[in-house]
Design an enzyme around this catalytic site. Structure first.
Site, short mmCIF file in Angstrom:
data_model
loop_
_atom_site.label_atom_id
_atom_site.label_comp_id
_atom_site.label_asym_id
_atom_site.label_seq_id
_atom_site.Cartn_x
_atom_site.Cartn_y
_atom_site.Cartn_z
CE LYS A 11 -1.28 -1.20 4.67
NZ LYS A 11 -0.13 -0.67 5.42
NE ARG B 75 -1.98 -0.70 10.96
CZ ARG B 75 -1.11 -0.27 10.04
NH1 ARG B 75 -1.22 0.93 9.54
NH2 ARG B 75 -0.13 -1.04 9.65
NE ARG C 286 8.39 -3.19 4.74
CZ ARG C 286 7.13 -2.89 5.12
NH1 ARG C 286 6.24 -2.53 4.21
NH2 ARG C 286 6.80 -2.95 6.37
NE ARG D 213 8.43 -0.60 8.80
CZ ARG D 213 7.16 -0.59 8.43
NH1 ARG D 213 6.82 0.00 7.30
NH2 ARG D 213 6.24 -1.15 9.16
NE ARG E 171 4.29 -4.79 10.92
CZ ARG E 171 5.26 -4.81 10.01
NH1 ARG E 171 6.42 -5.38 10.26
NH2 ARG E 171 5.05 -4.28 8.83
#
Ligand code: ADP
Ligand code: ZN
Length: 214
Positions: free
Chosen positions: A13, A88, A127, A160, A171
């Site tokens: 996203k 969220r 990532r 991250r 998560r």
């Protein structure tokens, strides 16, 4: 255009939001980016954020709603925006709805990127993030043009802190429990664009654009 983009962590996203913001000339507002910036300051709020985020938990609704509201009240949002990572929870969606009424804005569409849990886990472990401009890359599916450097601002890329295996699992379960119900919430309001997110970046952008034109 007034847009929301949602999807599980690692659904792409942030990447799509950046592209849409550029093409549609609207600000990209990422709650995660705002929080990561605020985390850098070691004050009381910064420490609270750090605790929640590094554990894969959500930041409490009151803090989140307040921070996002302050951003949406800025003048550059008058022409629209793309919200990434917010809302969220149902409580956040209700708060947003009231805020938008106050501001006189109306949501055009809510884009949902649909990606399978096992794809997410492998994506997040690959990532890389640019701390300077917020761009993210993926070693396998979307690598930076030159190794270790951001395509856009040339800053060095890093992993991250919350992209480690343990936090990722947490998560995803937070997503399933708290955020997934928003799909039906917006479907019932007839705002949902459901997009297959396990395709390459350009394909997903095209599918989104087609839905926005409807
Ligand atoms: P991703 O979607 O890839 O997990 P984000 O950058 O959107 O990452 O968010 C990172 C973290 O910031 C989340 O795991 C959560 O702890 C916090 N966060 C971001 N947006 C919200 C929100 N709307 N409400 C509560 N916490 C949030
Ligand atoms: Zn960058």
């Amino acid at each position: 255009m007034f847009l929301i983009i949602m999807g599980p962590p690692g659904s792409g996203k942030g990447t799509q939001a950046k592209i849409l913001a550029r093409d549609l000339q609207i600000p990209h507002i990422s709650s995660g980016d705002i929080f990561r910036q605020a985390m850098e300051t070691n004050d009381e709020i910064g420490n609270k954020l750090q605790k929640a985020i590094n554990k894969g938990q959500l930041v409490p609704d009151e803090i989140t709603n307040e921070i996002v509201a302050r951003r949406l009240m800025k003048d550059d949002c008058k022409k629209g925006f793309i919200l990434d990572g917010y809302p969220r929870t149902i409580a956040q969606a209700d708060a947003l709805e009231m805020l938008l009424v106050d501001l006189g804005y109306k949501l055009d569409k809510v884009i949902n990127l649909d990606v399978d849990a096992n794809i997410i886990i492998s994506r997040l472990s690959q990532r890389l993030l640019c701390k300077n401009c917020g761009a993210s890359f993926n070693l396998k599916t979307n690598p930076p043009k030159s190794e270790g450097a951001c395509d856009y601002c040339k800053s060095s890329l890093s992993v991250r802190e919350d992209d480690n295996d343990k936090t990722v699992v947490d998560r995803i379960s937070v997503y399933e429990e708290k955020t997934k119900p928003l799909i039906n919430y917006y479907k019932n309001k007839d705002l949902l664009c459901n997009i297959k997110g396990d395709v390459d970046v350009t394909k997903a952008t095209k599918a989104i654009m087609t839905c926005l034109e409807r």
